[in-house]
Design an enzyme around this catalytic site. Sequence first.
Site, short mmCIF file in Angstrom:
data_model
loop_
_atom_site.label_atom_id
_atom_site.label_comp_id
_atom_site.label_asym_id
_atom_site.label_seq_id
_atom_site.Cartn_x
_atom_site.Cartn_y
_atom_site.Cartn_z
N GLY A 92 118.03 -78.48 -7.92
CA GLY A 92 117.92 -79.78 -6.80
C GLY A 92 118.80 -79.52 -5.64
O GLY A 92 119.16 -80.60 -5.00
N HIS A 150 110.19 -71.30 3.38
CA HIS A 150 109.96 -71.07 2.00
C HIS A 150 108.31 -71.02 1.80
O HIS A 150 107.57 -71.54 1.92
CB HIS A 150 110.16 -72.56 1.34
CG HIS A 150 109.88 -72.73 -0.16
ND1 HIS A 150 111.04 -72.77 -0.90
CD2 HIS A 150 108.85 -72.47 -0.92
CE1 HIS A 150 110.44 -72.55 -2.27
NE2 HIS A 150 109.31 -72.65 -2.17
N ARG A 179 106.80 -72.60 -14.88
CA ARG A 179 106.05 -73.65 -15.23
C ARG A 179 104.75 -73.90 -14.48
O ARG A 179 105.11 -73.34 -13.10
CB ARG A 179 106.81 -74.78 -15.46
CG ARG A 179 107.47 -75.12 -14.14
CD ARG A 179 108.34 -76.36 -14.20
NE ARG A 179 109.12 -76.47 -13.06
CZ ARG A 179 109.01 -76.64 -11.70
NH1 ARG A 179 107.68 -76.76 -11.14
NH2 ARG A 179 109.82 -76.64 -10.97
P1 ADP Z 1 117.88 -75.36 -6.40
O1 ADP Z 1 117.92 -74.62 -7.63
O2 ADP Z 1 119.22 -76.01 -6.34
O3 ADP Z 1 116.95 -76.15 -5.75
P2 ADP Z 1 117.33 -72.86 -4.65
O4 ADP Z 1 117.90 -71.57 -4.76
O5 ADP Z 1 115.99 -72.92 -5.10
O6 ADP Z 1 118.27 -73.90 -5.46
O7 ADP Z 1 117.52 -73.28 -3.09
C1 ADP Z 1 117.20 -74.69 -2.75
C2 ADP Z 1 116.89 -74.58 -1.40
O8 ADP Z 1 118.29 -74.34 -0.62
C3 ADP Z 1 116.15 -73.62 -0.77
O9 ADP Z 1 114.71 -73.98 -0.77
C4 ADP Z 1 116.44 -73.57 0.66
O10 ADP Z 1 116.17 -74.56 1.33
C5 ADP Z 1 117.99 -73.63 0.60
N1 ADP Z 1 118.55 -72.14 0.23
C6 ADP Z 1 118.81 -71.56 -0.65
N2 ADP Z 1 119.32 -70.24 -0.46
C7 ADP Z 1 119.39 -70.11 0.97
C8 ADP Z 1 120.03 -69.07 1.55
N3 ADP Z 1 120.46 -68.05 1.12
N4 ADP Z 1 120.14 -69.31 2.99
C9 ADP Z 1 119.50 -70.46 3.38
N5 ADP Z 1 119.13 -71.52 2.82
C10 ADP Z 1 119.09 -71.26 1.34
#
Ligand code: ADP
Length: 451
Positions: free
Chosen positions: A164, A208, A291
């Site tokens: 999150g 994304h 999922r």
């Molecule tokens: P969580 O499990 O907390 O949701 P994620 O790894 O899926 O974490 O990342 C959540 C969001 O953070 C991503 O959808 C993106 O918007 C941002 N994010 C994650 N990694 C990066 C990165 N290396 N550079 C820029 N934004 C990032």
Amino acid sequence: MFDKILIANRGEIALRVLRACKELGIATVAVHSTADANAMHVRLADESVCIGPPAAKDSYLNIPALLAACEITGADAVHPGYGFLSENARFAEILAEHNLHFIGPKAEHIRTMGDKIEAKKTAKRLGIPVVPGSDGGVGAGDDAMAIAKKIGFPVLVKAAAGGGGRGMKVAPTEADLMLALSTASNEAKSAFGDGSVYLEKYLGKPRHIEIQILGDGRGGAIHLGERDCSLQRRHQKVWEEGPSPIISPEARAKIGETCAKAMRDMQYLGVGTIEFLYEDGEFYFIEMNTRIQVEHPVTEMITGIDLVNAQIRVAAGGDLPCTQDEIVVNGHAIECRINAENPVTFRPSPGKILQYHPPGGLGVRIDSAVYQGYVIPPYYDSLVGKLIVHGKTRGECLMRLRRALDEMVVEGIETTLPLFRALVREPNIIDGDYHIHWLEQYLAKGDTKAH
Ligand code: ADP
């Protein structure tokens, strides 16, 4: 095939699973908290069992109560939906120990993909492109600065146990690194009980893009193209579409095949989503969800494949619904997640729905569990429903979405409908020209023209 499926969830996804079961001729058991006694999934299921009080930890997350409900009703399989226990590897194991089928991946795969560092290592090993970063956790003994300099600033500090968007801090320059490390670690420790963090290159304006995959657990796997979920607020997806306005058929085939091959190598079972950030023509793996996802209807609308039906079939040992060659992306689909929230402040607005009129017509789909007179309880997520629209082209899809949004009526509570009515008229959205920070920047300008 299963005889009776217990649906360990609520709301629109419980209804979605129930619909797939009905079409497959499988009996259904709904479970519910005391707050959900009047819910639609309870009314439509063949049987229902009350599993506890409103708080999710005492009901929808209550494993002993779910086991008892299976025992009482004679269910032979459990569909977890999304959220709640859907990515709980231990739950999958406990069901197996009780001779019950978990409709989802093998427990080991849920566990691997649930740990961000392990997931990234696995993805890399399977040939999936990952964000450049530290090879594992960055501990006290490591030279974080040297690792960060090698990656190049700005860098992102991320919590291994994150979720999150919590436990994530950007370090724009060298001077910011130490503070970012300690803040992210402390935040992760208090949120997840685990302070381990790792480093990643920070991408400035990525999109994304996620790939939907489906595996039979025996080394067969296909991909069903991508969804573009760049429009997010606080890392929550708001608007999802497929195909992405910026991915070419060649790029889709290439990244899709990379993902499908990785799933074949893993002998992955069931549906899954491999999430990427995409910038300057490159894909960077961020995580895998093991999922069914909220936005799965986008893919269903453009491929014509019922993902929940396929998920149940492969869980029962069945075959994939088709070969890779048989999957054709047809037209364009957009999903809006309509929440019971103020469209400007996003404050939750639970309460009674006094008037409800869902839109209809060709290419319009509503996945929702609400009805006129339904009271949205304050205990769970604030999703009113998902409006999914399909068109032959993206232009037709936008036109149809505009009229469907104008047609929809939800009164008695506040909803985010006005935000979508404004978004669908925004030039950047119409042009497909947006990235993961676009929506927050747009909201910060304060001109949502909510009407
Ligand atoms: P969580 O499990 O907390 O949701 P994620 O790894 O899926 O974490 O990342 C959540 C969001 O953070 C991503 O959808 C993106 O918007 C941002 N994010 C994650 N990694 C990066 C990165 N290396 N550079 C820029 N934004 C990032």
